[in-house]
Design a protein around this motif. Structure first.
Motif, PDB file in Angstrom:
ATOM      1  N   ARG A 212      34.287   8.784  34.582  1.00  0.00           N
ATOM      2  CA  ARG A 212      32.824   8.823  34.446  1.00  0.00           C
ATOM      3  C   ARG A 212      32.173   7.849  35.413  1.00  0.00           C
ATOM      4  NH1 ARG A 212      34.867   8.190  29.278  1.00  0.00           N
ATOM      5  NH2 ARG A 212      34.945  10.102  28.031  1.00  0.00           N
ATOM      6  N   ILE A 213      31.107   8.324  36.035  1.00  0.00           N
ATOM      7  CA  ILE A 213      30.374   7.564  37.048  1.00  0.00           C
ATOM      8  C   ILE A 213      28.924   7.460  36.614  1.00  0.00           C
ATOM      9  CG2 ILE A 213      29.743   7.477  39.505  1.00  0.00           C
ATOM     10  CD1 ILE A 213      32.006   9.757  39.769  1.00  0.00           C
ATOM     11  N   LEU A 214      28.316   6.309  36.838  1.00  0.00           N
ATOM     12  CA  LEU A 214      26.876   6.133  36.618  1.00  0.00           C
ATOM     13  C   LEU A 214      26.242   5.646  37.905  1.00  0.00           C
ATOM     14  CD1 LEU A 214      24.219   5.784  34.971  1.00  0.00           C
ATOM     15  CD2 LEU A 214      25.033   3.469  34.413  1.00  0.00           C
ATOM     16  N   GLU A 215      25.223   6.380  38.381  1.00  0.00           N
ATOM     17  CA  GLU A 215      24.405   5.850  39.463  1.00  0.00           C
ATOM     18  C   GLU A 215      23.109   5.322  38.871  1.00  0.00           C
ATOM     19  OE1 GLU A 215      22.179   6.576  43.694  1.00  0.00           O
ATOM     20  OE2 GLU A 215      22.593   8.315  42.432  1.00  0.00           O
ATOM     21  N   VAL A 216      22.850   4.042  39.105  1.00  0.00           N
ATOM     22  CA  VAL A 216      21.623   3.399  38.635  1.00  0.00           C
ATOM     23  C   VAL A 216      20.588   3.489  39.750  1.00  0.00           C
ATOM     24  CG1 VAL A 216      20.588   1.252  37.814  1.00  0.00           C
ATOM     25  CG2 VAL A 216      22.934   1.830  37.185  1.00  0.00           C
ATOM     26  N   PHE A 238      32.612  13.256  35.483  1.00  0.00           N
ATOM     27  CA  PHE A 238      31.234  13.457  35.036  1.00  0.00           C
ATOM     28  C   PHE A 238      30.363  12.366  35.644  1.00  0.00           C
ATOM     29  CE2 PHE A 238      27.568  13.680  32.221  1.00  0.00           C
ATOM     30  CZ  PHE A 238      27.464  15.051  31.981  1.00  0.00           C
ATOM     31  N   LEU A 239      29.161  12.760  36.075  1.00  0.00           N
ATOM     32  CA  LEU A 239      28.230  11.840  36.711  1.00  0.00           C
ATOM     33  C   LEU A 239      26.975  11.671  35.861  1.00  0.00           C
ATOM     34  CD1 LEU A 239      27.198  10.194  39.203  1.00  0.00           C
ATOM     35  CD2 LEU A 239      26.309  12.353  40.111  1.00  0.00           C
ATOM     36  N   TYR A 240      26.667  10.415  35.517  1.00  0.00           N
ATOM     37  CA  TYR A 240      25.383  10.071  34.923  1.00  0.00           C
ATOM     38  C   TYR A 240      24.514   9.484  36.022  1.00  0.00           C
ATOM     39  CZ  TYR A 240      28.298  10.048  30.690  1.00  0.00           C
ATOM     40  OH  TYR A 240      29.180  10.378  29.692  1.00  0.00           O
ATOM     41  N   CYS A 241      23.224   9.749  35.971  1.00  0.00           N
ATOM     42  CA  CYS A 241      22.322   9.121  36.933  1.00  0.00           C
ATOM     43  C   CYS A 241      20.987   8.871  36.243  1.00  0.00           C
ATOM     44  CB  CYS A 241      22.150   9.980  38.183  1.00  0.00           C
ATOM     45  SG  CYS A 241      21.524  11.655  37.889  1.00  0.00           S
ATOM     46  N   LEU A 288      27.473   2.813  40.355  1.00  0.00           N
ATOM     47  CA  LEU A 288      26.967   2.773  41.725  1.00  0.00           C
ATOM     48  C   LEU A 288      25.582   2.123  41.707  1.00  0.00           C
ATOM     49  CD1 LEU A 288      27.948   3.777  44.520  1.00  0.00           C
ATOM     50  CD2 LEU A 288      26.629   5.867  44.114  1.00  0.00           C
ATOM     51  N   LEU A 289      25.441   1.015  42.434  1.00  0.00           N
ATOM     52  CA  LEU A 289      24.202   0.242  42.463  1.00  0.00           C
ATOM     53  C   LEU A 289      23.822   0.056  43.930  1.00  0.00           C
ATOM     54  CD1 LEU A 289      22.385  -1.138  40.290  1.00  0.00           C
ATOM     55  CD2 LEU A 289      23.666  -3.236  40.712  1.00  0.00           C
ATOM     56  N   VAL A 290      23.152   1.042  44.492  1.00  0.00           N
ATOM     57  CA  VAL A 290      22.872   1.079  45.928  1.00  0.00           C
ATOM     58  C   VAL A 290      21.368   1.008  46.177  1.00  0.00           C
ATOM     59  CG1 VAL A 290      23.128   2.446  48.029  1.00  0.00           C
ATOM     60  CG2 VAL A 290      24.977   2.396  46.354  1.00  0.00           C
TER      61      VAL A 290
END
Length: 420
Positions: A212-216, A238-241, A288-290
């Motif tokens: 699982r991935i989260l992009e903030v 699965f990607l959360y954003c 991911l904090l870009v």
């Protein structure tokens, strides 16, 4: 992993980059150079306008001093306190207006993500992409007798990852452990009840995923959709954003490539600790904090990082990239735009902070994360048409949540991490 090992690794990669920098193929390629942080070295200043970007730029002491003077000069006049309060209270309004005006046309898709941050993908998928790349480059070599610099760099990075994180590792309940840790977990009688506990817990988007991935701060989806292109062919991911600008989230959801089977986009203010996430703590493999943390008031950054760290699994990675101190964007601000030291407001009401790598390290270290990478990315960006040079500075970092909890008390780890 000691800092000496990391420095040796970076040195080896830099040396490899420099050895290949003289090759003619490098100048003819339109593809982004290899990681980390590229390998297009400006060896001949007379060729500066042959490319849009040059990597690993070294500043002279004079250039450093000039940058400090410009930053000090544009910081002399501060924004009035009442206006500063307005920019803080109405931050979401300004970003909503930004996306209403620009929609998804302002930022380019971040197709470089998998080069700099291969950790976004599960290890098995990374291996598949590497094999595909090797096969593709092999065909090129047969037809053009060319050398695959990018593939060599990717293999070097994979060796580094396996040596320090993946060597002798195995997966238990969706987490990566070394063999000693895995044995302590599988020998634990409590682990036999994990499946039953999972069945009793409430379902949530992505509950069946194993990675699982989260992009903030997803914005209009400039990271989301390059990631989804790969995730749709990667079972179990699965990607959360999220973004606190509702207009940005709507742009993501209305995109033709958005699919709730692989992605869940939601409105969320990461500065509000009371707001729940649509999933439990400690289930994320990657955050991911870009170019997001820089938009937050410096007094609130540590709280944001602390909260995000709680979302990571033991062994999970937080991937960070943002503006660095004395970037051209900072030096271009006029007097009257400075909110506080190294923190500015743009003409559209959005704000930006410029970091040092020491500040980044301190924040993530206080949140209990361990440094994997923490680099200053200095580049020379040029406008070939206008013959303009711009010194760009970014910070790129990777921090990992330690596995100490599972080492010290594997029974507690099994209880707290039933999700696969």
């Amino acid at each position: 992993m000691g800092s000496l090992n990391k420095m040796n690794f970076i040195t080896r990669l830099s040396a490899l980059c420099l050895r290949k920098s003289k090759m003619q193929q490098r100048h003819q390629s339109s593809r982004r150079p290899a990681v980390p942080l590229g390998s297009r070295i400006l060896a001949d200043p007379s060729k500066v306008f042959e490319h849009n970007m040059w990597d690993h730029m070294q500043w002279s002491q004079e250039e450093e001093e000039n940058a400090k003077e410009k930053a000090a000069e544009n910081s002399l006049v501060k924004v009035q306190w009442e206006d500063q309060d307005k920019y803080e209270r109405e931050a979401s309004k300004y970003w909503n207006e930004f996306y209403k005006t620009h929609k998804n046309n302002f930022f380019k898709d971040r197709n470089w993500l998998f080069l700099e941050f291969p950790e976004i993908l599960p290890e098995k998928r990374r291996e598949e992409l590497k094999r595909e790349e090797r096969s593709s480059e092999h065909k090129k070599i047969n037809s053009t007798n060319s050398f695959s610099h990018k593939n060599e760099m990717f293999e070097e990075g994979e060796k580094y990852w396996k040596k320090n994180y993946g060597g002798g590792s195995t997966s238990v309940q969706g987490y990566v452990y070394n063999k000693k840790q895995a044995k302590s977990l599988t020998d634990n009688p409590q682990g036999e009840n994990c499946g039953e506990e999972l069945g009793r817990l409430e379902s949530f988007p992505g509950s069946d995923a194993t990675h699982r991935i989260l992009e903030v701060g997803c914005g209009a989806g400039n990271s989301v959709f390059p990631i989804l292109k790969v995730l749709c062919n990667t079972p179990g991911t699965f990607l959360y954003c999220c973004d606190f600008a509702s207009g940005a989230v709507e742009l993501v959801k209305s995109h033709s490539s958005y699919n709730s089977a692989w992605c869940s986009a939601f409105v969320h203010d990461v500065c509000d600790d009371a707001l729940p996430y649509p999933f439990p703590d400690e289930i994320l493999d990657v955050i991911l904090l870009v170019f997001v943390l820089s938009t937050i008031h410096p007094d609130r950054m540590q709280g944001v990082v602390n909260r995000l760290a709680k979302l990571l699994k033991p062994g999970g990675m937080l991937l960070f990239r943002d503006y660095g101190r004395y970037d051209t964007a900072q030096l271009r601000f006029k007097k009257g735009h400075c909110l506080s030291e190294n923190f500015y407001v743009r003409g559209d009401g959005t704000r930006v902070y410029f970091f040092t790598k020491d500040e980044v390290w301190n924040m993530f270290n206080l949140a209990g994360l361990t440094e994997v990478q923490n680099l200053v990315d200095r580049r020379l960006q040029v406008n070939r048409k206008k013959k303009v040079k711009m010194q760009r500075v970014w910070i790129q970092s990777k921090f990992q949540k330690p596995l100490l909890l599972s080492l010290n008390n594997p029974e507690e780890t099994t209880k707290r991490h039933p999700y696969r």
